[in-house]
Scaffold this active site. Structure first.
Site, PDB file in Angstrom:
ATOM      1  N   GLY A 123      49.288  44.641  42.340  1.00 55.85           N
ATOM      2  CA  GLY A 123      49.108  44.472  43.775  1.00 55.85           C
ATOM      3  C   GLY A 123      48.413  45.589  44.509  1.00 55.85           C
ATOM      4  O   GLY A 123      48.466  45.630  45.738  1.00 55.85           O
ATOM      5  N   GLU A 144      51.189  45.242  36.267  1.00 59.92           N
ATOM      6  CA  GLU A 144      50.454  43.969  36.175  1.00 59.92           C
ATOM      7  C   GLU A 144      49.283  43.966  37.164  1.00 59.92           C
ATOM      8  O   GLU A 144      49.140  43.061  37.984  1.00 59.92           O
ATOM      9  CB  GLU A 144      51.388  42.801  36.485  1.00 59.92           C
ATOM     10  CG  GLU A 144      52.598  42.701  35.570  1.00 59.92           C
ATOM     11  CD  GLU A 144      53.584  41.609  36.024  1.00 59.92           C
ATOM     12  OE1 GLU A 144      53.345  40.988  37.085  1.00 59.92           O
ATOM     13  OE2 GLU A 144      54.575  41.399  35.319  1.00 59.92           O
ATOM     14  N   GLY A 179      45.486  43.516  38.546  1.00 58.15           N
ATOM     15  CA  GLY A 179      44.404  42.576  38.264  1.00 58.15           C
ATOM     16  C   GLY A 179      43.175  42.885  39.084  1.00 58.15           C
ATOM     17  O   GLY A 179      42.211  43.473  38.609  1.00 58.15           O
ATOM     18  N   ARG A 180      43.220  42.506  40.355  1.00 58.99           N
ATOM     19  CA  ARG A 180      42.059  42.649  41.240  1.00 58.99           C
ATOM     20  C   ARG A 180      41.510  44.073  41.259  1.00 58.99           C
ATOM     21  O   ARG A 180      40.305  44.294  41.203  1.00 58.99           O
ATOM     22  CB  ARG A 180      42.443  42.220  42.659  1.00 58.99           C
ATOM     23  CG  ARG A 180      41.328  42.350  43.682  1.00 58.99           C
ATOM     24  CD  ARG A 180      41.779  41.963  45.074  1.00 58.99           C
ATOM     25  NE  ARG A 180      42.180  40.555  45.115  1.00 58.99           N
ATOM     26  CZ  ARG A 180      43.440  40.143  45.186  1.00 58.99           C
ATOM     27  NH1 ARG A 180      44.426  41.017  45.243  1.00 58.99           N
ATOM     28  NH2 ARG A 180      43.721  38.861  45.224  1.00 58.99           N
ATOM     29  N   CYS A 225      28.788  21.270  51.113  1.00 58.00           N
ATOM     30  CA  CYS A 225      28.525  20.349  52.215  1.00 58.00           C
ATOM     31  C   CYS A 225      29.666  20.346  53.235  1.00 58.00           C
ATOM     32  O   CYS A 225      30.328  19.331  53.448  1.00 58.00           O
ATOM     33  CB  CYS A 225      28.274  18.944  51.661  1.00 58.00           C
ATOM     34  SG  CYS A 225      27.487  17.847  52.844  1.00 58.00           S
ATOM     35  N   TYR A 246      38.639  37.112  40.719  1.00 58.37           N
ATOM     36  CA  TYR A 246      38.941  35.879  41.455  1.00 58.37           C
ATOM     37  C   TYR A 246      37.708  35.173  42.037  1.00 58.37           C
ATOM     38  O   TYR A 246      37.866  34.154  42.699  1.00 58.37           O
ATOM     39  CB  TYR A 246      39.919  36.138  42.612  1.00 58.37           C
ATOM     40  CG  TYR A 246      41.288  36.564  42.168  1.00 58.37           C
ATOM     41  CD1 TYR A 246      42.204  35.645  41.671  1.00 58.37           C
ATOM     42  CD2 TYR A 246      41.673  37.896  42.243  1.00 58.37           C
ATOM     43  CE1 TYR A 246      43.465  36.044  41.264  1.00 58.37           C
ATOM     44  CE2 TYR A 246      42.927  38.308  41.846  1.00 58.37           C
ATOM     45  CZ  TYR A 246      43.825  37.372  41.359  1.00 58.37           C
ATOM     46  OH  TYR A 246      45.067  37.771  40.957  1.00 58.37           O
TER      47      TYR A 246
END
Length: 448
Positions: free
Chosen positions: A247, A285, A287-288, A360, A389
């Site tokens: 996080g 953990e 990620g980003r 669209c 992501y």
């Protein structure tokens, strides 16, 4: 803010890679959108994470597969010594295909099936149990046997939300974990450890983007203090590991890495000093924060126009590759840069422009009201900080195909080498994926 040497070098590598991608035809009229990942940037992030947590406490850093479930990327991280946190059977199979051994996997999901739990238990994969019903299910599956791998309970410290509600997992009514401040919850968790010798971990994850470091530290402190109380009550170290989740927020406003892993650990050391004394194995953990700053989406400008006095550049990258930015632009802003048709950064007076995608619906905008040099058809727009992501989590709106993804390295002389990560999806594959083989099935059903 003035960029530091590392961020400037990353920007230089990115510029060289975009120019080379255009020169090699990886980005151009026949491939109008591409994902690019800076391998050296990713490895530098892993190194910074390792350095920040260096100390007496043993640590297993796992990568949150949801952030980029591309097997070559996962393989790179496995080779760099990371573990992998997975939250679905698909992510589990991707991680195994990438070469992560079972003992470097952590299985998190609020909806694990019996079959998924059986597989994890049989192979010694670490499991974080989300609720008491799942705990009872594992009781039945083990049937008195020893567990082959670590098993923990996920707790929700209920410390509140950050600035993005959807990214905050420690709110009063979060769907994740056992809500510790609910009546009787802490006693129930303590009793669970008393009755089950195979339980040996606690897991807490406060949230990700939009969660400030003091909030994250407060949540982890709640899990640590609970572990201390349980071990004291049992008279021995039943809980031997604490999974503190990930996080770390990412700075999307400029090139700098902010906050850093060092700042994250400093905040934890100040709030929870005992966490690092070596009595607990720590699991992370992230990620980003490991990938975002190393990723770029490059896209060709197909048309330029104006509406109501606002210039608009229509590109081939929109909601299908930048879903969160398109639907929540205030929470997920992206930096945009414009290059000419040869892949060189454009110069000249800035103009206010919206960067639009191909989808669209009117809100398909990846940047709004940004100031950039004049954009022309055939130019290239680069969307920065998209390594997590974005191009890895495709949204199949308008049946747009998934773009190709390449990793790159750039040497000291600016020479760029590419390696394929994922081939571009063909339109034919889009059609096949949409049920081509069953094209006649409903007509036949109607006729019978």
């Amino acid at each position: 803010m003035t960029s530091g040497p590392a961020s400037r070098q990353r920007g230089d590598r990115r510029t060289a890679a975009l120019a080379r991608a255009v020169a090699d035809g990886l980005l151009g009229p026949h491939s109008p959108v591409v994902g690019l990942l800076d391998v050296d940037g990713v490895l530098a992030a892993v190194e910074a994470l390792d350095e920040a947590f260096a100390g007496p406490a043993p640590v297993q850093h796992t990568f949150a597969a949801k952030a980029c479930g591309l097997v070559p990327v996962l393989r790179l991280l496995a080779d760099a010594g990371m573990g992998c946190e997975v939250a679905s059977p698909g992510e589990l199979e991707q991680a195994l295909a990438a070469g992560f051994p079972y003992d470097r996997l952590v299985f998190d999901s609020p909806a694990k099936t019996v079959g998924e739990l059986e597989f994890a238990l049989a192979h010694g994969i670490a499991i974080n149990l989300d609720n008491f019903q799942e705990l009872a299910r594992v009781d039945r599956l083990l049937a008195g046997r020893e567990a082959a791998g670590p098993i923990g309970i996920r707790v929700n410290p209920q410390v509140g939300a950050g600035t993005i509600g959807a990214m905050s997992t420690a709110t009063a009514t979060s769907k994740f974990g056992v809500a510790l401040r609910d009546p009787g919850a802490e006693d129930a968790v303590t009793e669970a450890f008393e009755r089950r010798p195979w339980l040996n971990r606690l897991h807490a994850h406060v949230g990700s983007q939009g969660c400030p470091l003091p909030l994250v530290a407060e949540g982890i402190r709640a899990a640590y203090e609970l572990a201390e109380r349980i071990n004291d009550r049992l008279g021995h170290a039943r809980i031997t590991g604490i999974d503190i989740g990930g996080g770390l927020p990412v700075n999307f406003t400029d090139e700098e890495d902010r906050p850093t892993y060092a700042a994250y650990v400093a905040a934890l050391r100040a709030a929870v000093p005992g966490l690092f004394d070596g009595r607990y194995t720590l699991v992370t953990e992230f990620g980003r924060s490991l990938l975002a700053k190393s990723g770029t989406i490059g896209t060709v400008v197909e048309y330029t126009k104006s509406a109501g006095g606002r210039r608009i550049a229509v590109t081939h990258a929109g909601a299908q590759v930048a879903t969160r930015t398109v639907f929540m632009p205030g929470s997920w802003p992206l930096r945009a840069e414009v290059f000419d048709a040869a892949g060189r950064p454009k110069q000249g007076p800035a103009q206010v422009v919206d960067i639009a995608g191909p989808c669209c619906f009117a809100g398909d905008l990846t940047a709004t009201g940004v100031r950039l040099p004049a954009i022309e058809p055939g130019d290239v727009v680069a969307l920065h900080d998209t390594g997590a992501y974005y191009f890895s989590s495709h949204f199949s709106y308008n049946s747009l195909p998934r773009p190709a993804v390449y990793g790159y390295r750039t040497d000291a002389d600016g020479r760029v080498r590419f390696a394929p990560v994922r081939e571009a999806q063909s339109v034919r594959e889009v059609v096949e994926e949409s049920g081509l083989a069953q094209a006649e099935s409903l007509v036949e059903l109607r006729r019978t």
